[in-house]
Design a protein around this motif. Structure first.
Motif, mmCIF file in Angstrom:
data_model
loop_
_atom_site.group_PDB
_atom_site.id
_atom_site.type_symbol
_atom_site.label_atom_id
_atom_site.label_comp_id
_atom_site.label_asym_id
_atom_site.label_seq_id
_atom_site.Cartn_x
_atom_site.Cartn_y
_atom_site.Cartn_z
ATOM 1 N N HIS A 187 2.001 -8.571 -9.959
ATOM 2 C CA HIS A 187 0.561 -8.557 -9.618
ATOM 3 C C HIS A 187 -0.221 -9.618 -8.947
ATOM 4 N N GLN A 188 0.291 -9.625 -7.655
ATOM 5 C CA GLN A 188 0.319 -10.366 -6.797
ATOM 6 C C GLN A 188 -0.746 -10.199 -6.178
ATOM 7 N N PHE A 189 -2.297 -8.780 -5.564
ATOM 8 C CA PHE A 189 -2.990 -8.280 -5.410
ATOM 9 C C PHE A 189 -3.977 -8.077 -6.499
ATOM 10 N N ALA A 190 -5.693 -8.881 -5.320
ATOM 11 C CA ALA A 190 -7.308 -8.637 -6.631
ATOM 12 C C ALA A 190 -7.179 -7.408 -6.719
ATOM 13 N N LYS A 191 -7.528 -6.686 -8.142
ATOM 14 C CA LYS A 191 -8.042 -5.519 -7.902
ATOM 15 C C LYS A 191 -10.086 -5.605 -7.877
ATOM 16 N N GLU A 192 -10.540 -4.794 -7.552
ATOM 17 C CA GLU A 192 -11.439 -4.598 -7.691
ATOM 18 C C GLU A 192 -12.673 -5.163 -8.617
ATOM 19 N N SER A 193 -12.045 -5.340 -10.171
ATOM 20 C CA SER A 193 -12.346 -5.932 -10.728
ATOM 21 C C SER A 193 -12.306 -7.439 -10.896
ATOM 22 N N GLU A 194 -11.186 -7.584 -10.036
ATOM 23 C CA GLU A 194 -10.818 -9.233 -9.854
ATOM 24 C C GLU A 194 -10.956 -9.987 -8.392
ATOM 25 N N GLY A 195 -12.792 -8.776 -7.983
ATOM 26 C CA GLY A 195 -13.352 -9.472 -6.381
ATOM 27 C C GLY A 195 -12.633 -9.188 -5.285
ATOM 28 N N GLY A 196 -11.497 -8.162 -5.552
ATOM 29 C CA GLY A 196 -10.724 -7.492 -4.111
ATOM 30 C C GLY A 196 -11.225 -6.423 -4.207
ATOM 31 N N TRP A 197 -10.764 -5.634 -3.149
ATOM 32 C CA TRP A 197 -10.449 -4.269 -2.362
ATOM 33 C C TRP A 197 -9.157 -4.025 -1.864
ATOM 34 N N PRO A 198 -8.348 -3.373 -3.012
ATOM 35 C CA PRO A 198 -7.171 -2.677 -3.301
ATOM 36 C C PRO A 198 -6.775 -2.164 -2.163
ATOM 37 N N ASP A 199 -8.618 -0.970 -1.931
ATOM 38 C CA ASP A 199 -7.997 0.316 -1.173
ATOM 39 C C ASP A 199 -8.962 0.312 0.520
ATOM 40 N N ASN A 200 -8.934 -0.732 0.303
ATOM 41 C CA ASN A 200 -9.049 -0.885 1.507
ATOM 42 C C ASN A 200 -9.122 -2.346 2.885
ATOM 43 N N THR A 201 -7.725 -2.158 2.626
ATOM 44 C CA THR A 201 -7.261 -3.381 3.429
ATOM 45 C C THR A 201 -6.427 -2.579 5.003
ATOM 46 N N TRP A 202 -6.561 -3.361 5.956
ATOM 47 C CA TRP A 202 -6.016 -2.771 7.309
ATOM 48 C C TRP A 202 -4.640 -2.908 7.905
ATOM 49 N N SER A 203 -3.889 -2.180 8.489
ATOM 50 C CA SER A 203 -2.971 -3.133 9.400
ATOM 51 C C SER A 203 -2.511 -1.862 10.605
ATOM 52 N N ALA A 204 -1.629 -1.993 10.935
ATOM 53 C CA ALA A 204 -1.380 -1.445 12.388
ATOM 54 C C ALA A 204 -0.891 -0.034 11.740
ATOM 55 N N SER A 205 0.467 -0.105 11.097
ATOM 56 C CA SER A 205 0.627 0.863 10.331
ATOM 57 C C SER A 205 0.377 1.146 9.186
ATOM 58 N N ASN A 206 0.651 2.132 8.077
ATOM 59 C CA ASN A 206 1.173 2.369 6.901
ATOM 60 C C ASN A 206 1.937 2.362 6.435
ATOM 61 N N ILE A 207 1.899 1.317 6.025
ATOM 62 C CA ILE A 207 3.717 0.439 5.715
ATOM 63 C C ILE A 207 2.909 -0.820 4.668
ATOM 64 N N PRO A 208 3.135 -0.686 3.538
ATOM 65 C CA PRO A 208 3.172 -2.496 2.788
ATOM 66 C C PRO A 208 4.025 -3.314 2.295
ATOM 67 N N TYR A 209 3.596 -4.681 2.753
ATOM 68 C CA TYR A 209 3.982 -5.865 2.470
ATOM 69 C C TYR A 209 5.271 -5.799 2.356
ATOM 70 N N ALA A 210 5.780 -5.199 0.319
ATOM 71 C CA ALA A 210 6.440 -5.289 -0.267
ATOM 72 C C ALA A 210 5.923 -3.626 -0.900
ATOM 73 N N PRO A 211 7.451 -3.711 -1.545
ATOM 74 C CA PRO A 211 6.778 -2.410 -3.051
ATOM 75 C C PRO A 211 5.709 -2.543 -3.768
ATOM 76 N N ASP A 212 5.251 -3.970 -3.984
ATOM 77 C CA ASP A 212 4.664 -3.626 -5.577
ATOM 78 C C ASP A 212 3.162 -4.412 -4.973
ATOM 79 N N TRP A 213 2.936 -4.309 -3.401
ATOM 80 C CA TRP A 213 1.885 -3.972 -3.279
ATOM 81 C C TRP A 213 0.948 -3.198 -2.538
ATOM 82 N N VAL A 214 -0.468 -3.780 -2.003
ATOM 83 C CA VAL A 214 -1.371 -2.313 -1.481
ATOM 84 C C VAL A 214 -0.331 -1.997 -0.645
ATOM 85 N N ASN A 215 -1.139 -0.373 -0.196
ATOM 86 C CA ASN A 215 -0.545 0.800 0.350
ATOM 87 C C ASN A 215 -1.861 0.561 1.579
#
Length: 429
Positions: A167-195
């Motif tokens: 549970h490395q990422f911060a959920k919206e309930s924790e002040g995070g924005w897991p559905d709005n992270t940007w990258s060059a391509s749609n490739i997560p850092y690791a399988p258990d990270w956000v897309n």
């Protein structure tokens, strides 16, 4: 406003001149704290390069020590707090010539964590200026690292994570924005990270505009040095690396396309900051993925990029490494990153690049002793870094500059207020 020279708050005469240009009274430090006070060591040897002044553009540093940007996960909606005033101020007080504020996001969704520093709105200028004023009161300089975390954004502060990958990422309930992270391509850092979302051209324009606006705010806050964060697997690395950049437009594919965003941001930031302000770039010189079965960013790519930097107004390349993949393979030793500086400089010389003579270098990584710090900066030595970037050792020893000076036999300026505590030259510390 600072009080008139030579008077106290009650108007009495005093021999202590006030520090210039700060909105409170504190005695001036001339020379600045951490500066060598004579041209030889206690035993008559020349002062090591580490404790000689160094000037880049219009900014002069009293020694070669830089406090690397270190995330503290303690900001309030991007605003620095009293914690940062104390945390960052202690390094300037103890003699670091340049203290760089932690990775500071240029957009809300570019923060590594919900508690990261930011400069995406004007209200964030004042608390940053408060820190800058204190650093200046010690006669030293302050920088800021402008950043965007890309696909590694919206994560929890380390102490909230029981173990890596859980549970490395911060959920919206924790002040995070897991559905709005940007990258060059749609490739997560690791399988258990956000897309992450693959950035559109409009997103890219917004990002460039945000870097420019943040740079202007930094200057308004009194920042002396701007550093662009292109390392550690954050957004700029994600565009540079063929392992994370699978785009088919003008920002993906070839080396020229993958470096386009970083070079455009660099050029635009340089255009809006004063000519006298140094511009640094931190880069992961290698992803340490040479053993992988696919192309990655390597030292040779860094050499090729470094050749372009002086023409864009970059003054110093801050050489780090790794951070873009869990598959990285690093053989740890005291020089594992320091040696990258030598490799890049050698590569530039071998290809006859003008950057070999004009681009300056900062070395970082596991610099924790007086001997190693001195070796890294020594003119004529194997590395000859222009500045020495130190991170965790400053957390262990905020007075690291003075300890190194003592161990090397270099007399340096202590804070006026601490003068009674100075170590004797033969003291064992």
């Amino acid at each position: 406003m600072s009080r008139p020279t030579g008077t106290t708050q009650r108007g009495r005469k005093t021999a202590s001149l006030p520090a210039p240009g700060v909105p409170f009274y504190t005695p001036a430090h001339t020379p600045s704290t951490g500066t060598a006070t004579q041209s030889t060591t206690h035993d008559g040897k020349p002062i090591p390069t580490l404790f000689t002044p160094h000037k880049i553009r219009g900014v002069e540093f009293g020694n070669r020590f830089v406090v690397s940007p270190m995330c503290m996960y303690s900001a309030d909606d991007g605003h620095l707090t009293d914690f940062h005033l104390v945390h960052l101020g202690q390094f300037a007080l103890n003699g670091a010539a340049l203290t760089i504020v932690e990775a500071t996001s240029v957009t809300p969704n570019g923060r590594i964590s919900p508690e990261d520093s930011g400069l995406w709105q004007d209200s964030q200028i004042a608390p940053l200026k408060r820190v800058a004023d204190f650093v200046h009161s010690q006669g030293n300089k302050i920088g800021i690292q402008l950043a965007h975390a890309g696909r590694k954004a919206s994560t929890l502060a380390p102490w909230h994570v029981a173990k890596r990958g859980e549970h490395q990422f911060a959920k919206e309930s924790e002040g995070g924005w897991p559905d709005n992270t940007w990258s060059a391509s749609n490739i997560p850092y690791a399988p258990d990270w956000v897309n992450p979302l693959e950035m559109t051209l409009d997103d890219i324009k917004e990002l460039k505009d945000s870097f420019v606006a943040a740079a202007k705010r930094a200057i308004a806050a009194g920042i002396d040095v701007i550093e662009i964060h292109g390392a550690h697997g954050y957004l700029m690395t994600q565009f540079l690396s063929p392992t994370t950049n699978k785009r088919t437009d003008q920002y993906g594919g070839s080396f020229e396309n993958r470096t386009r965003l970083l070079l455009e941001i660099t050029k635009e930031v340089r255009a809006v900051i004063p000519e006298s302000t140094p511009l640094f770039l931190r880069l992961s010189a290698t992803e340490w993925l040479e053993s992988a079965n696919e192309p990655s960013w390597t030292v040779q790519d860094t050499i090729k990029l470094a050749d372009l930097l002086p023409s864009l107004g970059v003054d110093l390349l801050d050489v780090s490494s790794g951070g873009n993949s869990r598959e990285q393979v690093i053989k740890m030793h005291s020089h594992y990153q320091i040696d990258l500086v030598s490799q890049i400089k050698k590569g530039l010389r071998e290809q006859g690049s003008k950057a070999a003579e004009t681009l300056q270098f900062g070395a970082v990584g596991m610099i924790s002793t007086a001997e190693l710090a001195s070796e890294v900066a020594q003119k004529g030595g194997p590395v000859e870094a222009d500045l020495v970037f130190v991170a965790r050792q400053f957390l262990k020893e905020p007075e690291f500059v003075r300890r190194v000076a003592h161990n090397l036999g270099v007399p340096v300026r202590w804070p006026n207020q601490y003068h009674r505590a100075q170590w004797k030259p033969d003291a064992k510390i």
